[in-house]
Design an enzyme around this catalytic site. Structure first.
Site, mmCIF file in Angstrom:
data_model
loop_
_atom_site.group_PDB
_atom_site.id
_atom_site.type_symbol
_atom_site.label_atom_id
_atom_site.label_comp_id
_atom_site.label_asym_id
_atom_site.label_seq_id
_atom_site.Cartn_x
_atom_site.Cartn_y
_atom_site.Cartn_z
ATOM 1 N N GLY A 1 -1.433 -8.478 -0.663
ATOM 2 C CA GLY A 1 -1.224 -7.170 -1.267
ATOM 3 C C GLY A 1 0.201 -6.634 -1.235
ATOM 4 O O GLY A 1 0.610 -5.912 -2.126
ATOM 5 N N ASP B 1 0.357 -2.898 0.994
ATOM 6 C CA ASP B 1 0.157 -2.190 -0.267
ATOM 7 C C ASP B 1 -0.455 -0.811 -0.057
ATOM 8 O O ASP B 1 -0.037 0.171 -0.647
ATOM 9 C CB ASP B 1 -0.708 -3.025 -1.235
ATOM 10 C CG ASP B 1 -1.961 -3.593 -0.573
ATOM 11 O OD1 ASP B 1 -2.227 -3.293 0.608
ATOM 12 O OD2 ASP B 1 -2.679 -4.366 -1.242
ATOM 13 N N ASP C 1 -5.917 2.198 3.893
ATOM 14 C CA ASP C 1 -7.279 2.640 3.557
ATOM 15 C C ASP C 1 -7.954 3.100 4.850
ATOM 16 O O ASP C 1 -7.775 4.231 5.269
ATOM 17 C CB ASP C 1 -8.020 1.492 2.871
ATOM 18 C CG ASP C 1 -9.415 1.900 2.413
ATOM 19 O OD1 ASP C 1 -9.715 3.099 2.421
ATOM 20 O OD2 ASP C 1 -10.213 1.012 2.059
ATOM 21 N N LYS D 1 -4.663 6.410 1.151
ATOM 22 C CA LYS D 1 -5.850 7.122 0.680
ATOM 23 C C LYS D 1 -6.106 8.330 1.568
ATOM 24 O O LYS D 1 -6.040 8.225 2.793
ATOM 25 C CB LYS D 1 -7.076 6.200 0.692
ATOM 26 C CG LYS D 1 -7.060 5.179 -0.415
ATOM 27 C CD LYS D 1 -8.344 4.400 -0.475
ATOM 28 C CE LYS D 1 -8.191 3.258 -1.473
ATOM 29 N NZ LYS D 1 -9.376 2.399 -1.539
ATOM 30 N N PHE E 1 -10.970 3.265 -5.528
ATOM 31 C CA PHE E 1 -10.494 1.886 -5.553
ATOM 32 C C PHE E 1 -9.475 1.691 -6.671
ATOM 33 O O PHE E 1 -9.759 1.976 -7.829
ATOM 34 C CB PHE E 1 -11.677 0.927 -5.732
ATOM 35 C CG PHE E 1 -11.289 -0.504 -5.509
ATOM 36 C CD1 PHE E 1 -11.136 -1.002 -4.216
ATOM 37 C CD2 PHE E 1 -11.052 -1.346 -6.577
ATOM 38 C CE1 PHE E 1 -10.751 -2.313 -4.005
ATOM 39 C CE2 PHE E 1 -10.673 -2.664 -6.375
ATOM 40 C CZ PHE E 1 -10.522 -3.144 -5.081
ATOM 41 N N VAL E 2 -8.284 1.218 -6.312
ATOM 42 C CA VAL E 2 -7.218 1.058 -7.308
ATOM 43 C C VAL E 2 -6.739 -0.387 -7.380
ATOM 44 O O VAL E 2 -6.928 -1.158 -6.432
ATOM 45 C CB VAL E 2 -6.021 1.980 -6.984
ATOM 46 C CG1 VAL E 2 -6.419 3.448 -7.080
ATOM 47 C CG2 VAL E 2 -5.452 1.679 -5.597
ATOM 48 N N ASP F 1 -5.477 -5.955 -5.615
ATOM 49 C CA ASP F 1 -6.379 -6.778 -6.423
ATOM 50 C C ASP F 1 -7.811 -6.267 -6.394
ATOM 51 O O ASP F 1 -8.208 -5.497 -5.520
ATOM 52 C CB ASP F 1 -6.391 -8.210 -5.891
ATOM 53 C CG ASP F 1 -7.163 -8.310 -4.570
ATOM 54 O OD1 ASP F 1 -6.792 -7.598 -3.612
ATOM 55 O OD2 ASP F 1 -8.151 -9.066 -4.498
#
Ligand code: IMP
Ligand code: MG
Length: 190
Positions: free
Chosen positions: A45, A101, A104, A133, A154-155, A161
């Site tokens: 990521g 990346d 979360d 997030k 969710f992005v 990915d």
């Protein structure tokens, strides 16, 4: 363009991301000048962020990578971080900046940070994520440098990915519900 058509909406365009990276890189450079810096990139990521961010950091540094994952193909963390210990970079006595990346649940950054201090012997560890997030986190871990805060959704794109795809989208967006459902049904993932 097939990838763009799979998106519900775009959250951050490439120009917006790059402008923010200019700011983050300046801050990172200022905070680490004169220190022995090792940047530890969490794959896969963090790889797009690595390339764009580090080319904006104007000081000597080493780049190391390690592979960690907590998603295993779906759209929610499984709460277990796969980390290959034998792949831990040698950061003894060095200042470390972990790049990922997204923050979360925070489990990945917390696990990697702990390992780099306890087993790796790092002098100091800071963390940088492109996205954070907004949510309650079971693990008390933050990030020292954050590109953008987003909602709990969710992005994909810019390194992020879904089932291994969309990392090469130059921007960040939200996938259409039916694209997610279709892929998960095909794979038999809940
Ligand atoms: P954490 O350990 O729950 O903080 O999870 C962080 C990892 O999960 C990140 O390194 C990403 O690879 C992945 N991840 C978390 N949220 C997303 C998302 O919205 N899209 C794609 N990957 C994500
Ligand atoms: Mg990751």
């Amino acid at each position: 363009m097939w990838m763009r058509d799979d998106l519900e909406r775009i959250l951050f365009h490439e120009t917006t991301i790059l402008a923010r990276l200019d700011e983050l890189a300046e801050q990172i450079t200022r905070d680490h000048l004169g220190k022995d810096l090792s940047v530890v990139v969490i794959l896969h990521g963090g790889m797009v962020l690595m390339a764009d961010l580090l080319r904006r950091v104007h000081m000597p540094l080493l780049i190391e990578t390690l592979t960690a994952s907590s998603y295993h193909g779906g759209t929610a963390s499984k709460g277990v971080v796969d980390l290959r210990e034998e792949g831990l970079p040698d950061v003894r006595g060095r200042h470390v900046l972990i790049l990922d990346d997204i923050l979360d649940t925070g489990l990945t950054l917390a696990t990697v940070k702990k390992q780099l201090i306890e087993s790796g012997g790092a002098e100091g560890v800071r963390t940088c994520v492109l996205l954070r997030k907004k949510k309650e986190r079971p693990v008390r871990v933050g990030a020292d440098y954050v590109g953008f805060e987003i909602g709990d959704e969710f992005v994909v794109g810019y390194g992020l990915d879904f089932a291994g795809r969309y990392r090469n989208l130059p921007f960040i967006g939200v996938l259409k519900e039916d694209v997610i459902r279709g892929e998960l049904a095909e794979k038999g993932v809940e």
